[in-house]
Design a protein around this motif. Structure first.
Motif, mmCIF file in Angstrom:
data_model
loop_
_atom_site.group_PDB
_atom_site.id
_atom_site.type_symbol
_atom_site.label_atom_id
_atom_site.label_comp_id
_atom_site.label_asym_id
_atom_site.label_seq_id
_atom_site.Cartn_x
_atom_site.Cartn_y
_atom_site.Cartn_z
ATOM 1 N N THR A 1 67.253 -35.670 25.898
ATOM 2 C CA THR A 1 66.801 -34.574 24.996
ATOM 3 C C THR A 1 65.323 -34.535 25.083
ATOM 4 O OG1 THR A 1 68.838 -34.689 23.559
ATOM 5 C CG2 THR A 1 66.797 -33.682 22.756
ATOM 6 N N GLY B 1 69.486 -39.135 23.456
ATOM 7 C CA GLY B 1 68.384 -39.018 22.924
ATOM 8 C C GLY B 1 67.239 -38.995 23.867
ATOM 9 N N ALA C 1 71.858 -42.392 14.158
ATOM 10 C CA ALA C 1 73.292 -42.818 14.527
ATOM 11 C C ALA C 1 73.364 -44.124 13.862
ATOM 12 C CB ALA C 1 73.544 -42.694 16.024
ATOM 13 N N ALA D 1 74.350 -42.439 21.497
ATOM 14 C CA ALA D 1 72.982 -41.758 21.118
ATOM 15 C C ALA D 1 71.755 -41.905 21.668
ATOM 16 C CB ALA D 1 73.057 -42.053 19.436
ATOM 17 N N LEU E 1 65.892 -32.135 17.698
ATOM 18 C CA LEU E 1 66.937 -32.821 18.208
ATOM 19 C C LEU E 1 66.977 -34.488 18.310
ATOM 20 C CD1 LEU E 1 68.019 -30.312 21.163
ATOM 21 C CD2 LEU E 1 68.771 -30.498 18.762
ATOM 22 N N ALA F 1 68.274 -36.045 15.410
ATOM 23 C CA ALA F 1 69.763 -36.012 14.950
ATOM 24 C C ALA F 1 70.540 -37.267 15.896
ATOM 25 C CB ALA F 1 70.262 -34.476 15.797
ATOM 26 N N PHE F 2 69.854 -37.625 16.803
ATOM 27 C CA PHE F 2 70.451 -38.722 17.762
ATOM 28 C C PHE F 2 70.251 -40.163 17.109
ATOM 29 C CE2 PHE F 2 70.667 -35.497 20.828
ATOM 30 C CZ PHE F 2 72.070 -35.112 21.164
ATOM 31 N N GLY G 1 73.518 -34.788 12.592
ATOM 32 C CA GLY G 1 73.574 -36.055 13.204
ATOM 33 C C GLY G 1 74.343 -37.170 12.500
ATOM 34 N N SER H 1 69.376 -30.819 11.179
ATOM 35 C CA SER H 1 69.859 -31.418 12.171
ATOM 36 C C SER H 1 70.156 -33.177 12.045
ATOM 37 C CB SER H 1 68.693 -31.388 13.359
ATOM 38 O OG SER H 1 67.590 -32.181 12.878
ATOM 39 N N GLN H 2 69.593 -33.366 11.254
ATOM 40 C CA GLN H 2 69.646 -34.919 10.921
ATOM 41 C C GLN H 2 71.227 -34.990 10.033
ATOM 42 O OE1 GLN H 2 66.160 -35.949 8.648
ATOM 43 N NE2 GLN H 2 65.809 -37.377 10.322
ATOM 44 N N ALA I 1 78.029 -35.968 12.925
ATOM 45 C CA ALA I 1 78.525 -36.547 14.494
ATOM 46 C C ALA I 1 78.640 -37.766 14.888
ATOM 47 C CB ALA I 1 77.771 -35.733 15.554
ATOM 48 N N ALA I 2 77.861 -38.790 14.436
ATOM 49 C CA ALA I 2 78.057 -40.068 14.591
ATOM 50 C C ALA I 2 79.142 -40.722 14.017
ATOM 51 C CB ALA I 2 76.637 -40.976 14.193
#
Length: 424
Positions: free
Chosen positions: A385, A382, A237, A378, A230, A233-234, A358, A354-355, A361-362
């Motif tokens: 998380t 992050g 961004a 993000a 996780l 993934a943030f 990410g 996940s990346q 999503a960004a």
């Protein structure tokens, strides 16, 4: 008293040197193949989207490979799996070199490459504790990460030069040679160890799906996996929004390049420093504090920093990726021996997926708010998380225990916490 493991001592192990060298050669070959195909597809179609898909399709099948083939890493001798995966890659890239292949077939071949990649990576990661015992495992993983990042940059440069002086077919044959050489190195440079689990009547696909359920059910492992998947993934961004952020500042491609290189540069330097100067037990204990470094600098994007300050902030963010060194050790210590291959295959595939999510999503969020606001959000998500996963992980751990390394207790770092590490 036992001497502390260092990068130099890890590289002094002949079997690891073979794995390390194979990684360099195979990565060069893969990157050259991806670059060459992207150029070929664009030349034949004129479509930027189809050209970009040559990169995206290399990662899309990671979920398929991890869920349906991960049992191979445990049910077959690791060396056999590594050599077979490289042989398949060699054959696939050689087929790509055939002139005039339909674009659809080229994309199908890329999907094959992406499917075997997580199996190869999981089997390699699972065999490392047998090659580099004890605390050296995290350093070995660190070296492979460092060489992968560096070799990818070199590979794009080499691929560009090859396309200037050679035809795409010859460039792809060059990449084929790299995959073949890696297979030979792994075959003759590593020991053939027995499979970790006995072969069963269940199919590989069924065993992989059952293994996925077993992995997620291991006490204490799930929060470590979430902590692996996780935060990155943030953290991607800023990279996902580098072009739009530079445009928002009124800057050009040079600034985009700086923004894209800043975090990887910080990551490389951070891992080298942590590997040289932080004892293994300290890296394990400091997983959460180091991980927060990925996100604290992102909060400063609230002031919409200029190009120079943004580059510096992202460089500092890169140091946070060093948390993976301690986390690698915690994951391997929490993993049952018979599930090691499946666990690490799923771990690495989940990180790639996940990346990718990410990035998407960004980009989607930036359709509605300005890029610097997305970066700040993000950073906040992050940090949250990291905090939540750490609380859950600590709740599943027993306090006051000596630090463990690949199933063995290491008294050295526990009993000598203040000893100075060797800066090698």
């Amino acid at each position: 008293m036992t001497s502390r493991m260092t990068y130099r001592r890890v590289l002094a192990i002949p079997e690891f040197r073979a794995i390390f060298t194979a990684q360099v050669i195979a990565t060069l070959g893969t990157v050259v193949a991806q670059l060459t195909l992207s150029v070929v597809v664009y030349q034949r179609t004129g479509s930027p989207l189809l050209s970009a898909l040559t990169f995206a399709l290399g990662f899309a099948p990671y979920l398929l490979g991890a869920t349906l083939l991960s049992a191979l890493a445990d049910r077959r001798p690791p060396r056999d799996v590594l050599v077979a995966c490289q042989a398949v890659s060699c054959g696939v890239v050689a087929t790509m070199a055939v002139p005039g292949l339909p674009i659809a077939l080229l994309f199908l071949l890329l999907l094959v490459l992406g499917t075997v990649a997580p199996v190869f990576q999981g089997a390699r990661a699972a065999t490392l504790p047998d090659v580099v015992t004890g605390a050296g495992y995290a350093l070995a993983r660190s070296l492979l990460r460092l060489v992968s990042q560096s070799t990818q940059l070199i590979g794009f440069a080499v691929g560009g030069v090859l396309l200037v002086v050679l035809s795409p077919t010859v460039s792809l044959l060059f990449a084929t040679t790299g995959c073949g050489a890696a297979a030979v190195l792994l075959r003759f440079g590593t020991e053939r160890r027995q499979a970790r689990t006995a072969d069963a009547e269940d199919s590989i696909a069924k065993a992989s799906l059952v293994g996925l359920k077993q992995v997620m059910g291991v006490p204490g492992l799930r929060p470590l996996l979430l902590l692996t998947w996780l935060p990155p993934a943030f953290a991607v961004a800023p990279e996902a929004l580098a072009v739009s952020y530079a445009d928002d500042l009124g800057s050009g491609p040079a600034v985009v390049g700086l923004l894209l290189c800043a975090a990887p540069a910080g990551s490389v330097l951070g891992e080298l420093l942590a590997g040289a100067f932080l004892p293994a037990a300290t890296r394990v204990r400091m997983v959460a504090p180091i991980a927060t470094l990925m996100f604290l600098p992102l909060l400063a994007f609230a002031i919409r920093p200029g190009a120079a300050l943004a580059t510096l902030l992202l460089f500092l963010c890169g140091f946070g990726f060093t948390y993976a060194m301690g986390l690698d050790q915690r994951v391997i210590d929490a993993t049952p021996e018979h599930l090691r291959g499946r666990t690490l295959t799923i771990t690495l595939a989940g990180l790639m997926i996940s990346q990718g999510l990410g990035f998407a999503a960004a980009g989607a969020a930036a359709e509605f708010v300005t890029p610097h606001v997305v970066v700040v959000a993000a950073g906040v998500l992050g940090l949250a998380t990291v905090l939540l996963c750490t609380i859950r992980s600590n709740a599943d751990s027993s306090p006051g225990q000596p630090v463990k390394f690949a199933g063995k207790t290491s008294r050295w770092d526990v009993e000598n916490p203040s000893a100075a590490p060797s800066p090698e």
